[in-house]
Write an enzyme that holds these catalytic residues in place. Structure first.
Site, PDB file in Angstrom:
ATOM      1  N   PHE A  82      16.859  54.477  63.788  1.00  0.00           N
ATOM      2  CA  PHE A  82      16.104  54.884  62.611  1.00  0.00           C
ATOM      3  C   PHE A  82      16.164  56.390  62.352  1.00  0.00           C
ATOM      4  O   PHE A  82      15.591  56.861  61.374  1.00  0.00           O
ATOM      5  CB  PHE A  82      14.640  54.463  62.782  1.00  0.00           C
ATOM      6  CG  PHE A  82      14.473  53.008  63.118  1.00  0.00           C
ATOM      7  CD1 PHE A  82      14.630  52.039  62.141  1.00  0.00           C
ATOM      8  CD2 PHE A  82      14.192  52.605  64.412  1.00  0.00           C
ATOM      9  CE1 PHE A  82      14.494  50.693  62.441  1.00  0.00           C
ATOM     10  CE2 PHE A  82      14.045  51.260  64.725  1.00  0.00           C
ATOM     11  CZ  PHE A  82      14.195  50.300  63.735  1.00  0.00           C
ATOM     12  N   HIS A 111       4.195  54.575  68.195  1.00  0.00           N
ATOM     13  CA  HIS A 111       3.506  55.514  67.314  1.00  0.00           C
ATOM     14  C   HIS A 111       2.052  55.133  67.035  1.00  0.00           C
ATOM     15  O   HIS A 111       1.478  55.583  66.043  1.00  0.00           O
ATOM     16  CB  HIS A 111       4.269  55.644  65.988  1.00  0.00           C
ATOM     17  CG  HIS A 111       5.582  56.358  66.119  1.00  0.00           C
ATOM     18  ND1 HIS A 111       5.988  56.955  67.286  1.00  0.00           N
ATOM     19  CD2 HIS A 111       6.573  56.571  65.219  1.00  0.00           C
ATOM     20  CE1 HIS A 111       7.187  57.507  67.092  1.00  0.00           C
ATOM     21  NE2 HIS A 111       7.552  57.287  65.853  1.00  0.00           N
ATOM     22  N   ASP A 155       9.346  60.119  71.325  1.00  0.00           N
ATOM     23  CA  ASP A 155       9.681  59.216  70.223  1.00  0.00           C
ATOM     24  C   ASP A 155       9.362  57.778  70.626  1.00  0.00           C
ATOM     25  O   ASP A 155      10.127  56.858  70.332  1.00  0.00           O
ATOM     26  CB  ASP A 155      11.158  59.363  69.843  1.00  0.00           C
ATOM     27  CG  ASP A 155      11.474  58.701  68.504  1.00  0.00           C
ATOM     28  OD1 ASP A 155      10.556  58.554  67.675  1.00  0.00           O
ATOM     29  OD2 ASP A 155      12.647  58.330  68.294  1.00  0.00           O
ATOM     30  N   ASP A 184       9.230  61.820  63.869  1.00  0.00           N
ATOM     31  CA  ASP A 184       8.364  61.107  62.917  1.00  0.00           C
ATOM     32  C   ASP A 184       7.041  61.821  62.694  1.00  0.00           C
ATOM     33  O   ASP A 184       5.971  61.194  62.671  1.00  0.00           O
ATOM     34  CB  ASP A 184       8.122  59.661  63.366  1.00  0.00           C
ATOM     35  CG  ASP A 184       9.382  58.812  63.282  1.00  0.00           C
ATOM     36  OD1 ASP A 184      10.246  59.132  62.450  1.00  0.00           O
ATOM     37  OD2 ASP A 184       9.500  57.841  64.054  1.00  0.00           O
ATOM     38  N   SER A 230      19.388  58.210  69.627  1.00  0.00           N
ATOM     39  CA  SER A 230      18.962  59.567  69.970  1.00  0.00           C
ATOM     40  C   SER A 230      19.500  59.991  71.328  1.00  0.00           C
ATOM     41  O   SER A 230      19.789  61.174  71.550  1.00  0.00           O
ATOM     42  CB  SER A 230      17.439  59.674  69.944  1.00  0.00           C
ATOM     43  OG  SER A 230      16.839  58.731  70.812  1.00  0.00           O
TER      44      SER A 230
END
Length: 206
Positions: free
Chosen positions: A15, A139, A136, A165, A47
């Site tokens: 993402f 969330h 990351d 984010d 990532s």
């Protein structure tokens, strides 16, 4: 080799926009302190490859910490649920095979070490100062705060904290990473560095 890893990162499932991934790579390759790069939350390895490109250049190691069971939004009935990721043997999401394929196909297994567990389980066992910490993971407010409490203190002075984010406007995204970002800044221990998009970068000063 670095260009190959960056190309693989850009093509990998995930993402993170490429400009934010490149910002993470640039931050990781320009560190002035020794130590490994550690990310909390890996999904399928996108990532990790941006970090691996920097690690390959600088002789570092990337540590990834993820239970690979997916975050809340990946569970059945939620927005980002993908039934193909469910392991039928246990009925749970398992992204580890996809992650391993991403890393192996890119030829990055020599610089990426995957640890499969929840971050709060590993943190009490971890003592090596980190040159870069990338947050990351899940969330939700509870899990984001838990990752902050577990790992930020393990970042070396002079090291870089990356948070993904981060959206100041609730209309753009969840507020848990933004909460981590604001709490870290308010601690007075960090200086903000130039970021890109929702990627925030901060240097630990003390």
């Amino acid at each position: 080799m670095t260009s190959d890893l960056l190309a693989a990162a850009s093509a990998a499932p995930g993402f993170m926009p490429d400009d934010e991934g490149r910002a993470l790579y640039e931050a990781a390759r320009s560190l002035a302190v020794p130590g490994p790069l550690l990310e909390v939350g890996s999904w399928m390895g996108r990532s990790a490859l941006y970090l691996a490109a920097a690690a390959r250049e600088t002789g570092r190691t990337v540590i990834t910490v993820d239970h690979h069971r997916g975050s809340e939004e990946h569970q059945p009935g939620w927005e980002y649920h993908d039934p193909s990721l469910v392991d039928p043997a246990v009925g749970l999401i398992d992204t580890l095979p996809r992650f391993r394929n991403t890393i192996a196909t890119a030829g990055a297994e020599d610089v990426v070490v995957a640890i499969v567990t929840r971050s709060e389980v590993l943190a009490p066992l971890w003592s090596t100062p980190l040159a870069l910490l990338f947050l990351d993971g899940s969330h939700t407010e509870e899990s984001a705060r838990r990752d902050q409490d577990a790992w930020v203190a393990k970042l070396a002075v002079g090291g870089t904290l990356a948070i993904h984010d981060v959206f100041p406007d609730p209309a753009d995204g969840g507020q848990a990473p933004y909460g981590v970002y604001t709490r870290v800044l308010e601690s007075g221990e960090f200086t903000e560095l130039p970021g890109v998009g929702s990627m925030r970068l901060l240097r630990r000063d003390r």
